[in-house]
Design a protein around this motif. Structure first.
Motif, mmCIF file in Angstrom:
data_model
loop_
_atom_site.group_PDB
_atom_site.id
_atom_site.type_symbol
_atom_site.label_atom_id
_atom_site.label_comp_id
_atom_site.label_asym_id
_atom_site.label_seq_id
_atom_site.Cartn_x
_atom_site.Cartn_y
_atom_site.Cartn_z
ATOM 1 N N ASN A 76 63.414 26.006 23.950
ATOM 2 C CA ASN A 76 63.565 25.300 25.223
ATOM 3 C C ASN A 76 62.481 24.269 25.524
ATOM 4 O OD1 ASN A 76 65.842 26.895 25.778
ATOM 5 N ND2 ASN A 76 64.508 28.567 26.449
ATOM 6 N N ILE A 77 61.597 24.005 24.562
ATOM 7 C CA ILE A 77 60.538 23.028 24.836
ATOM 8 C C ILE A 77 60.988 21.657 24.322
ATOM 9 C CG2 ILE A 77 58.137 22.375 24.386
ATOM 10 C CD1 ILE A 77 57.436 25.314 24.385
ATOM 11 N N PRO A 78 61.056 20.680 25.247
ATOM 12 C CA PRO A 78 61.556 19.360 24.834
ATOM 13 C C PRO A 78 60.546 18.609 23.983
ATOM 14 C CG PRO A 78 60.878 19.334 27.159
ATOM 15 C CD PRO A 78 60.682 20.736 26.675
ATOM 16 N N HIS A 79 61.045 17.668 23.193
ATOM 17 C CA HIS A 79 60.168 16.763 22.449
ATOM 18 C C HIS A 79 60.856 15.419 22.349
ATOM 19 C CE1 HIS A 79 56.619 16.089 20.059
ATOM 20 N NE2 HIS A 79 57.371 15.300 19.320
ATOM 21 N N PRO A 80 60.275 14.331 22.757
ATOM 22 C CA PRO A 80 58.934 14.241 23.352
ATOM 23 C C PRO A 80 58.873 14.875 24.741
ATOM 24 C CG PRO A 80 60.043 12.112 23.417
ATOM 25 C CD PRO A 80 60.934 13.027 22.656
ATOM 26 N N TYR A 81 57.685 15.318 25.086
ATOM 27 C CA TYR A 81 57.443 15.994 26.358
ATOM 28 C C TYR A 81 56.983 14.932 27.357
ATOM 29 C CZ TYR A 81 56.605 20.386 28.871
ATOM 30 O OH TYR A 81 56.680 21.447 29.734
ATOM 31 N N GLU A 82 57.934 14.433 28.156
ATOM 32 C CA GLU A 82 57.667 13.277 29.033
ATOM 33 C C GLU A 82 56.879 13.672 30.287
ATOM 34 O OE1 GLU A 82 58.733 10.474 27.869
ATOM 35 O OE2 GLU A 82 60.643 10.744 26.827
ATOM 36 N N ASP A 83 56.323 12.657 30.922
ATOM 37 C CA ASP A 83 55.645 12.862 32.212
ATOM 38 C C ASP A 83 56.613 13.526 33.192
ATOM 39 O OD1 ASP A 83 53.459 11.603 31.218
ATOM 40 O OD2 ASP A 83 53.671 9.773 32.386
ATOM 41 N N GLY A 84 56.119 14.473 33.935
ATOM 42 C CA GLY A 84 56.935 15.112 34.973
ATOM 43 C C GLY A 84 57.660 16.361 34.506
ATOM 44 N N MET A 85 57.822 16.515 33.185
ATOM 45 C CA MET A 85 58.570 17.679 32.681
ATOM 46 C C MET A 85 57.816 18.982 32.942
ATOM 47 S SD MET A 85 60.173 16.419 29.103
ATOM 48 C CE MET A 85 61.695 15.486 29.034
ATOM 49 N N ALA A 86 56.495 18.937 32.779
ATOM 50 C CA ALA A 86 55.701 20.148 33.013
ATOM 51 C C ALA A 86 55.804 20.572 34.473
ATOM 52 C CB ALA A 86 54.245 19.906 32.625
ATOM 53 N N GLU A 87 55.689 19.585 35.363
ATOM 54 C CA GLU A 87 55.756 19.887 36.799
ATOM 55 C C GLU A 87 57.136 20.454 37.147
ATOM 56 O OE1 GLU A 87 54.590 17.183 35.401
ATOM 57 O OE2 GLU A 87 52.535 16.940 36.147
ATOM 58 N N GLU A 88 58.173 19.882 36.550
ATOM 59 C CA GLU A 88 59.537 20.354 36.824
ATOM 60 C C GLU A 88 59.701 21.801 36.348
ATOM 61 O OE1 GLU A 88 62.500 17.571 35.378
ATOM 62 O OE2 GLU A 88 64.029 19.143 35.492
ATOM 63 N N TRP A 89 59.202 22.069 35.153
ATOM 64 C CA TRP A 89 59.291 23.433 34.584
ATOM 65 C C TRP A 89 58.523 24.415 35.467
ATOM 66 C CZ3 TRP A 89 55.100 25.842 31.484
ATOM 67 C CH2 TRP A 89 55.483 27.055 30.920
ATOM 68 N N ILE A 90 57.293 24.063 35.801
ATOM 69 C CA ILE A 90 56.463 24.968 36.611
ATOM 70 C C ILE A 90 57.111 25.179 37.980
ATOM 71 C CG2 ILE A 90 54.213 25.183 37.787
ATOM 72 C CD1 ILE A 90 53.073 23.635 35.262
ATOM 73 N N GLY A 91 57.750 24.133 38.499
ATOM 74 C CA GLY A 91 58.371 24.197 39.820
ATOM 75 C C GLY A 91 59.517 25.179 39.931
ATOM 76 N N THR A 92 60.072 25.600 38.804
ATOM 77 C CA THR A 92 61.183 26.570 38.835
ATOM 78 C C THR A 92 60.687 28.013 38.863
ATOM 79 O OG1 THR A 92 61.313 26.754 36.417
ATOM 80 C CG2 THR A 92 62.645 25.015 37.457
ATOM 81 N N HIS A 93 59.407 28.228 38.540
ATOM 82 C CA HIS A 93 58.950 29.593 38.261
ATOM 83 C C HIS A 93 58.988 30.528 39.463
ATOM 84 C CE1 HIS A 93 56.607 28.043 34.525
ATOM 85 N NE2 HIS A 93 57.905 28.029 34.372
ATOM 86 N N GLN A 94 58.483 30.033 40.602
ATOM 87 C CA GLN A 94 58.367 30.933 41.759
ATOM 88 C C GLN A 94 59.743 31.418 42.219
ATOM 89 O OE1 GLN A 94 55.421 31.919 42.830
ATOM 90 N NE2 GLN A 94 56.279 33.257 44.422
ATOM 91 N N ASP A 95 60.669 30.487 42.317
ATOM 92 C CA ASP A 95 62.015 30.814 42.795
ATOM 93 C C ASP A 95 62.708 31.801 41.839
ATOM 94 O OD1 ASP A 95 64.221 30.400 44.572
ATOM 95 O OD2 ASP A 95 65.194 29.295 42.952
ATOM 96 N N ARG A 96 62.586 31.545 40.554
ATOM 97 C CA ARG A 96 63.251 32.429 39.577
ATOM 98 C C ARG A 96 62.580 33.804 39.559
ATOM 99 N NH1 ARG A 96 64.321 31.331 34.201
ATOM 100 N NH2 ARG A 96 66.228 32.469 34.577
ATOM 101 N N TYR A 97 61.268 33.827 39.793
ATOM 102 C CA TYR A 97 60.560 35.108 39.873
ATOM 103 C C TYR A 97 61.048 35.900 41.090
ATOM 104 C CZ TYR A 97 56.866 38.441 40.896
ATOM 105 O OH TYR A 97 56.195 39.584 41.195
ATOM 106 N N GLU A 98 61.167 35.204 42.223
ATOM 107 C CA GLU A 98 61.598 35.898 43.455
ATOM 108 C C GLU A 98 63.028 36.415 43.341
ATOM 109 O OE1 GLU A 98 60.608 33.116 46.554
ATOM 110 O OE2 GLU A 98 58.461 33.480 46.251
ATOM 111 N N LYS A 99 63.845 35.731 42.545
ATOM 112 C CA LYS A 99 65.221 36.206 42.331
ATOM 113 C C LYS A 99 65.301 37.298 41.258
ATOM 114 C CE LYS A 99 67.671 31.950 43.538
ATOM 115 N NZ LYS A 99 67.935 30.610 42.964
ATOM 116 N N GLY A 100 64.167 37.606 40.638
ATOM 117 C CA GLY A 100 64.149 38.632 39.591
ATOM 118 C C GLY A 100 64.715 38.147 38.275
ATOM 119 N N GLU A 101 64.769 36.814 38.095
ATOM 120 C CA GLU A 101 65.379 36.271 36.874
ATOM 121 C C GLU A 101 64.381 36.077 35.739
ATOM 122 O OE1 GLU A 101 68.715 33.635 39.310
ATOM 123 O OE2 GLU A 101 67.069 32.609 38.305
#
Ligand SMILES: CC(C)(COP(=O)(O)OP(=O)(O)OC[C@H]1O[C@@H](n2cnc3c(N)ncnc32)[C@H](O)[C@@H]1OP(=O)(O)O)[C@@H](O)C(=O)NCCC(=O)NCCS
Length: 160
Positions: free
Chosen positions: A17-42
């Protein structure tokens, strides 16, 4: 830092699931999903940092199937930090958390056959090799064989 480390071709080459090339903003987008998915137990995705100075060196996570009380373990470590035992240490800690805190009954993981270092990490945690899935994944146009590992809660032994 995620972009710098995960952006190396050798990291994307052996992950799904790691893209290449890893463009600007992709890390922030990935990190931005973590809290919500954690709270949903996913899922639970954590940074791996060095003791002491807190330098980020990689990431590790569990993709949780709550219906089945199991999770899939995945991880990457930045190339400058390979072969120092960091992934093994993080994997053992997260497996313990998965069984003790999340109440999982099974944790599994898989790696491309051409990536034996990841297999060593799985073996180092005590996971059992459960089988191979031939040509299971098409990665960058090439069919890849997968090695599948798993561990049950009753098989888990702590490492001190
Ligand atoms: C796989 C990966 C996470 C390992 O991280 P790490 O912190 O270097 O792992 P560790 O140091 O804990 O353990 C690495 C083990 O592989 C072994 N190893 C390294 N290169 C190897 C090779 N070419 N063949 C066989 N074993 C190898 C090391 O000797 C060590 O084994 P040991 O504990 O028995 O000595 C890292 O290489 C990585 O991020 N790779 C790219 C992303 C990736 O493949 N992620 C996993 C997808 S399934």
């Amino acid at each position: 830092m995620v972009q710098k480390l995960a952006g190396e071709k050798d990291i994307a080459s052996t992950t799904l699931n790691i893209p290449h090339p890893y463009e600007d903003g992709m890390a922030e987008e990935w990190i931005g999903t973590h809290q919500d998915r954690y709270e949903k137990g996913e899922s639970l995705v954590l940074a791996i940092v060095l003791n002491g100075n807190g330098t980020l060196i990689g990431a590790i996570g569990l993709e949780i199937s709550r219906d089945n009380d199991r999770a899939e373990l995945g991880y990457w470590i930045g190339k400058p930090y390979w072969n120092k035992g960091y992934c093994t240490e993080a994997a053992r800690a997260l497996i313990q958390y998965g069984f003790d805190v999340l109440g999982l009954v099974r944790i599994h993981a898989s790696h491309f056959r051409r990536n034996p270092a990841s297999g060593r990490v799985m073996q180092n945690t005590g996971m059992i090799h459960e089988g191979s899935l031939r040509k299971h994944i098409k990665k960058w146009g090439k069919q890849e064989d997968l090695e599948v590992y798993g561990m049950l809660k009753e098989e888990w032994k702590t490492f001190d």
